[in-house]
Design a protein around this motif. Structure first.
Motif, PDB file in Angstrom:
ATOM      1  N   ARG A   3      20.286  21.304 -37.888  1.00  0.00           N
ATOM      2  CA  ARG A   3      20.142  19.891 -37.550  1.00  0.00           C
ATOM      3  C   ARG A   3      18.892  19.653 -36.700  1.00  0.00           C
ATOM      4  N   TYR A   4      18.606  20.620 -35.819  1.00  0.00           N
ATOM      5  CA  TYR A   4      17.408  20.489 -34.972  1.00  0.00           C
ATOM      6  C   TYR A   4      16.140  20.501 -35.827  1.00  0.00           C
ATOM      7  N   ARG A   7      15.820  17.245 -37.617  1.00  0.00           N
ATOM      8  CA  ARG A   7      15.401  16.192 -36.688  1.00  0.00           C
ATOM      9  C   ARG A   7      13.913  16.297 -36.360  1.00  0.00           C
ATOM     10  N   ARG A   8      13.443  17.518 -36.152  1.00  0.00           N
ATOM     11  CA  ARG A   8      12.020  17.721 -35.858  1.00  0.00           C
ATOM     12  C   ARG A   8      11.148  17.348 -37.051  1.00  0.00           C
ATOM     13  N   LEU A  10      11.844  15.099 -39.281  1.00  0.00           N
ATOM     14  CA  LEU A  10      11.821  13.635 -39.344  1.00  0.00           C
ATOM     15  C   LEU A  10      10.896  13.058 -38.279  1.00  0.00           C
ATOM     16  N   GLN A  11      10.845  13.697 -37.103  1.00  0.00           N
ATOM     17  CA  GLN A  11       9.945  13.238 -36.044  1.00  0.00           C
ATOM     18  C   GLN A  11       8.481  13.432 -36.418  1.00  0.00           C
ATOM     19  N   TYR A 306      19.458  25.436 -29.734  1.00  0.00           N
ATOM     20  CA  TYR A 306      19.184  24.119 -30.301  1.00  0.00           C
ATOM     21  C   TYR A 306      20.418  23.621 -31.021  1.00  0.00           C
TER      22      TYR A 306
END
Length: 307
Positions: A3-4, A7-8, A10-11, A306
């Motif tokens: 998931r981390y 998320r990264r 997507l960032q 994470y």
């Protein structure tokens, strides 16, 4: 962890869009690609108007950027002013610069960390003072001076290496250019490792490991070095993109036809498609290197997790 990573990733999307738009803005808004295409000759107005229409240069800048990004996602980075596609230029330039960067990173890791550990364990001793002075000199001297001096000394005077690199750029010919490219970063890695080692030698966990009677080698490599490498890994990870983009001087000195050479030629000739295309890939390299560094933190320090 999964998931981390998602998320990264997507960032990275807004960062990538913002960075590439600024690059696109600076290159296309501050220069005239049509004038650069014709050089010193004044273009025929009708021809210039047709080229501007074909390249969508009459559209608003935001629309030009959207069209450019749409082409990139289809694998089309445009065509350079010499008629070659930018993708083909990348195919010949990036493998050379990647090999050069790998050589430079190896020098940073092996020599920089080794000198940092030695000086950090002997803080205040003559060897510590000598290495600190040496790294200060390396940082102070410009790369183009260091490059020409080492090229003349080892390539011309002693004849140990070839003064220039052949078009194929094999690893054995990239040793000296890789050292030149890595010298400043190597000096910073040495000083950063030294400082981190010196600070951690006074940490409680290290005194506990020594009190348990663990072998000195195990204390240094498993406990001291592993915890001291976190800031060093951060620097090396962010330096990967810097080395690839900052190889312009080194590649010019040793006649290496890599990314730096193509960027230099593109800037010199105001070749906008080449400059924007290459820098776009370098932005991706920076973003992926930063993600890799963050993932390595959990490997070096088990306390980092994470979610």
């Amino acid at each position: 962890m999964g998931r981390y990573v998602i998320r990264r990733l997507l960032q990275m999307i807004p960062v990538f869009i913002g960075s590439t738009f600024l690059i696109f803005l600076m290159v296309y808004a501050l220069g005239d690609p049509v004038a650069a295409l014709f050089g010193d000759r004044a273009p025929d107005p009708a021809t210039a108007a047709q080229i501007r229409s074909d390249l969508h240069l009459n559209d608003p800048l935001w629309k030009q950027y959207v069209l450019y990004m749409g082409n990139i996602f289809r694998g089309d980075f445009g065509t350079a002013f010499n008629g070659q596609s930018v993708t083909s230029l990348m195919g010949s330039a990036f493998p050379v610069t990647i090999r050069l960067t790998v050589v430079a990173i190896i020098f940073e890791i092996i020599i920089g960390i080794l000198l940092g550990v030695i000086t950090g364990m002997r803080r205040g001793k003559p060897i510590d003072t000598g290495v600190l002075l040496m790294t200060l000199v390396v940082i102070s001297v410009p790369t183009f001076v260091t490059g020409y001096v080492l090229q003349y000394l080892f390539g011309v005077k002693l004849g140990w290496v070839s003064p220039s690199v052949s078009p194929s750029a094999p690893f054995n010919e990239l040793i000296l250019p890789g050292l030149v490219l890595a010298l400043v970063s190597l000096a910073y890695v040495t000083r950063l490792t030294r400082t981190s080692i010196a600070e951690n030698t006074r940490a409680d966990y290290l005194r506990t490991a020594v009190a348990k009677g663990l072998p000195r080698r195990k204390v240094i490599f498993r406990h001291l070095l592993r915890n001291s490498l976190i800031p060093v890994v951060t620097f090396i990870g962010t330096d990967i993109g810097g080395l690839m983009g900052g190889a312009i001087v080194t590649e010019r000195i040793f006649n290496i036809h890599g990314v730096g050479f193509q960027l230099y030629q593109g800037i010199l000739r105001n070749n906008s498609p080449t400059v924007v295309g290459f820098v776009t890939i370098l932005v991706l390299v920076f973003l992926l290197a930063n993600l890799l560094v963050d993932l390595l933190y959990a490997v070096l320090d088990p306390r980092i997790r994470y979610a």
